[in-house]
Design a protein around this motif. Sequence first.
Motif, PDB file in Angstrom:
ATOM      1  N   PHE A  10      61.592   9.440 -56.156  1.00  0.00           N
ATOM      2  CA  PHE A  10      61.913   8.772 -54.900  1.00  0.00           C
ATOM      3  C   PHE A  10      63.157   7.896 -55.051  1.00  0.00           C
ATOM      4  CE2 PHE A  10      61.753   4.889 -52.410  1.00  0.00           C
ATOM      5  CZ  PHE A  10      61.811   5.416 -51.125  1.00  0.00           C
ATOM      6  N   PHE A  11      63.196   7.051 -56.085  1.00  0.00           N
ATOM      7  CA  PHE A  11      64.337   6.156 -56.261  1.00  0.00           C
ATOM      8  C   PHE A  11      65.608   6.927 -56.582  1.00  0.00           C
ATOM      9  CE2 PHE A  11      61.040   2.938 -56.598  1.00  0.00           C
ATOM     10  CZ  PHE A  11      61.554   2.016 -55.706  1.00  0.00           C
ATOM     11  N   ASN A  12      65.489   8.007 -57.327  1.00  0.00           N
ATOM     12  CA  ASN A  12      66.652   8.838 -57.612  1.00  0.00           C
ATOM     13  C   ASN A  12      67.182   9.459 -56.316  1.00  0.00           C
ATOM     14  OD1 ASN A  12      68.589  10.169 -59.203  1.00  0.00           O
ATOM     15  ND2 ASN A  12      67.300  11.987 -59.299  1.00  0.00           N
ATOM     16  N   PHE A  18      72.254   6.948 -50.783  1.00  0.00           N
ATOM     17  CA  PHE A  18      73.145   5.792 -50.620  1.00  0.00           C
ATOM     18  C   PHE A  18      74.561   6.154 -51.044  1.00  0.00           C
ATOM     19  CE2 PHE A  18      69.290   2.954 -51.057  1.00  0.00           C
ATOM     20  CZ  PHE A  18      69.335   2.520 -49.744  1.00  0.00           C
ATOM     21  N   ARG A  19      74.685   6.782 -52.205  1.00  0.00           N
ATOM     22  CA  ARG A  19      76.013   7.149 -52.717  1.00  0.00           C
ATOM     23  C   ARG A  19      76.695   8.162 -51.816  1.00  0.00           C
ATOM     24  NH1 ARG A  19      76.616   8.214 -58.804  1.00  0.00           N
ATOM     25  NH2 ARG A  19      78.682   8.284 -57.996  1.00  0.00           N
ATOM     26  N   LYS A  20      75.932   9.102 -51.271  1.00  0.00           N
ATOM     27  CA  LYS A  20      76.474  10.138 -50.389  1.00  0.00           C
ATOM     28  C   LYS A  20      77.116   9.508 -49.155  1.00  0.00           C
ATOM     29  CE  LYS A  20      74.850  14.443 -48.307  1.00  0.00           C
ATOM     30  NZ  LYS A  20      73.656  15.269 -48.101  1.00  0.00           N
ATOM     31  N   ARG A  21      76.600   8.361 -48.739  1.00  0.00           N
ATOM     32  CA  ARG A  21      77.108   7.669 -47.553  1.00  0.00           C
ATOM     33  C   ARG A  21      78.096   6.559 -47.924  1.00  0.00           C
ATOM     34  NH1 ARG A  21      72.408   9.927 -46.691  1.00  0.00           N
ATOM     35  NH2 ARG A  21      71.881  10.755 -44.657  1.00  0.00           N
ATOM     36  N   ASN A  22      78.684   6.676 -49.114  1.00  0.00           N
ATOM     37  CA  ASN A  22      79.694   5.731 -49.611  1.00  0.00           C
ATOM     38  C   ASN A  22      79.189   4.300 -49.723  1.00  0.00           C
ATOM     39  OD1 ASN A  22      81.715   7.680 -49.973  1.00  0.00           O
ATOM     40  ND2 ASN A  22      82.185   7.615 -47.788  1.00  0.00           N
ATOM     41  N   ALA A  23      77.911   4.126 -49.957  1.00  0.00           N
ATOM     42  CA  ALA A  23      77.345   2.796 -50.163  1.00  0.00           C
ATOM     43  C   ALA A  23      77.239   2.537 -51.667  1.00  0.00           C
ATOM     44  CB  ALA A  23      75.966   2.710 -49.526  1.00  0.00           C
ATOM     45  N   TYR A  24      77.213   1.283 -52.034  1.00  0.00           N
ATOM     46  CA  TYR A  24      77.028   0.905 -53.433  1.00  0.00           C
ATOM     47  C   TYR A  24      75.629   0.359 -53.618  1.00  0.00           C
ATOM     48  CZ  TYR A  24      82.046   1.123 -54.414  1.00  0.00           C
ATOM     49  OH  TYR A  24      83.332   1.541 -54.597  1.00  0.00           O
ATOM     50  N   PRO A  25      74.701   1.180 -54.116  1.00  0.00           N
ATOM     51  CA  PRO A  25      73.401   0.602 -54.433  1.00  0.00           C
ATOM     52  C   PRO A  25      73.616  -0.407 -55.561  1.00  0.00           C
ATOM     53  CG  PRO A  25      73.402   2.985 -54.790  1.00  0.00           C
ATOM     54  CD  PRO A  25      74.782   2.564 -54.448  1.00  0.00           C
ATOM     55  N   THR A  26      73.108  -1.595 -55.408  1.00  0.00           N
ATOM     56  CA  THR A  26      73.332  -2.622 -56.419  1.00  0.00           C
ATOM     57  C   THR A  26      72.022  -3.054 -57.035  1.00  0.00           C
ATOM     58  OG1 THR A  26      73.173  -4.397 -54.808  1.00  0.00           O
ATOM     59  CG2 THR A  26      75.362  -3.504 -55.220  1.00  0.00           C
ATOM     60  N   ALA A  27      72.147  -3.629 -58.205  1.00  0.00           N
ATOM     61  CA  ALA A  27      70.969  -4.126 -58.903  1.00  0.00           C
ATOM     62  C   ALA A  27      71.389  -5.242 -59.830  1.00  0.00           C
ATOM     63  CB  ALA A  27      70.308  -3.003 -59.694  1.00  0.00           C
ATOM     64  N   ILE A  28      70.457  -6.098 -60.111  1.00  0.00           N
ATOM     65  CA  ILE A  28      70.644  -7.099 -61.152  1.00  0.00           C
ATOM     66  C   ILE A  28      69.757  -6.666 -62.298  1.00  0.00           C
ATOM     67  CG2 ILE A  28      70.326  -9.505 -61.819  1.00  0.00           C
ATOM     68  CD1 ILE A  28      70.827 -10.254 -58.910  1.00  0.00           C
ATOM     69  N   THR A  29      70.369  -6.464 -63.430  1.00  0.00           N
ATOM     70  CA  THR A  29      69.600  -5.951 -64.556  1.00  0.00           C
ATOM     71  C   THR A  29      69.370  -7.030 -65.598  1.00  0.00           C
ATOM     72  OG1 THR A  29      71.578  -5.228 -65.734  1.00  0.00           O
ATOM     73  CG2 THR A  29      70.560  -3.653 -64.254  1.00  0.00           C
ATOM     74  N   MET A  44      71.235   7.246 -63.591  1.00  0.00           N
ATOM     75  CA  MET A  44      71.578   6.450 -62.422  1.00  0.00           C
ATOM     76  C   MET A  44      72.386   5.219 -62.826  1.00  0.00           C
ATOM     77  SD  MET A  44      67.980   6.711 -60.329  1.00  0.00           S
ATOM     78  CE  MET A  44      68.365   5.405 -59.188  1.00  0.00           C
ATOM     79  N   LEU A  45      71.959   4.554 -63.873  1.00  0.00           N
ATOM     80  CA  LEU A  45      72.640   3.353 -64.328  1.00  0.00           C
ATOM     81  C   LEU A  45      74.064   3.670 -64.780  1.00  0.00           C
ATOM     82  CD1 LEU A  45      71.995   0.361 -64.646  1.00  0.00           C
ATOM     83  CD2 LEU A  45      71.250   0.827 -66.970  1.00  0.00           C
ATOM     84  N   PHE A  50      78.491  -0.313 -59.338  1.00  0.00           N
ATOM     85  CA  PHE A  50      78.423  -1.773 -59.360  1.00  0.00           C
ATOM     86  C   PHE A  50      77.121  -2.203 -60.012  1.00  0.00           C
ATOM     87  CE2 PHE A  50      77.509  -5.931 -57.494  1.00  0.00           C
ATOM     88  CZ  PHE A  50      78.716  -6.580 -57.695  1.00  0.00           C
ATOM     89  N   ILE A  51      77.230  -2.935 -61.106  1.00  0.00           N
ATOM     90  CA  ILE A  51      76.047  -3.437 -61.813  1.00  0.00           C
ATOM     91  C   ILE A  51      76.318  -4.878 -62.221  1.00  0.00           C
ATOM     92  CG2 ILE A  51      74.525  -3.176 -63.814  1.00  0.00           C
ATOM     93  CD1 ILE A  51      75.478  -0.259 -63.989  1.00  0.00           C
ATOM     94  N   VAL A  52      75.358  -5.742 -61.996  1.00  0.00           N
ATOM     95  CA  VAL A  52      75.431  -7.119 -62.478  1.00  0.00           C
ATOM     96  C   VAL A  52      74.471  -7.218 -63.653  1.00  0.00           C
ATOM     97  CG1 VAL A  52      75.020  -9.544 -61.925  1.00  0.00           C
ATOM     98  CG2 VAL A  52      75.956  -8.010 -60.184  1.00  0.00           C
ATOM     99  N   MET A  53      75.006  -7.552 -64.812  1.00  0.00           N
ATOM    100  CA  MET A  53      74.183  -7.669 -66.020  1.00  0.00           C
ATOM    101  C   MET A  53      74.087  -9.124 -66.425  1.00  0.00           C
ATOM    102  SD  MET A  53      75.706  -4.450 -68.139  1.00  0.00           S
ATOM    103  CE  MET A  53      77.316  -4.483 -67.352  1.00  0.00           C
TER     104      MET A  53
END
Length: 125
Positions: A10-12, A18-29, A44-45, A50-53
């Motif tokens: 599901f998450f994949n 999201f990517r197909k629609r030019n969005a940046y899925p973001t996460a704080i890892t 995916m990672l 865009f990733i905030v580590m």
Amino acid sequence: MFENEFSAAFFNSAWRQFRKRNAYPTAITQNVEYLLDSVQASTMLSNSEFIVMLNQAASDREKLARLLNISEEQMGHITNAPAGCGLIKYGSALVPFVNRFPSNTELYRLMTTRPGEGRFAGGRA
């Protein structure tokens, strides 16, 4: 989430949409050991724009460095990093950041994730 094949799928799927629609899925890892053990999550990672580590556990650092091509010097920004400090991956760039709020402010009380602090811990700061 990635230990269960259905939630991983599901998450994949959501990530791809999201990517197909030019969005940046973001996460704080932070403490991503289980993510790095999942092929889907690692893919995916490594393909995220865009990733905030934040501070990373010792067990995560080597895998994360290999996956995202993080140099030893850059790893210093996510190794024993103080609260509010870390590394941002934007495209192929890795940029350190410092984002500190004075602890006597309402913004700090809203943003803190430290146990026993903040608005959701009885308002103590």
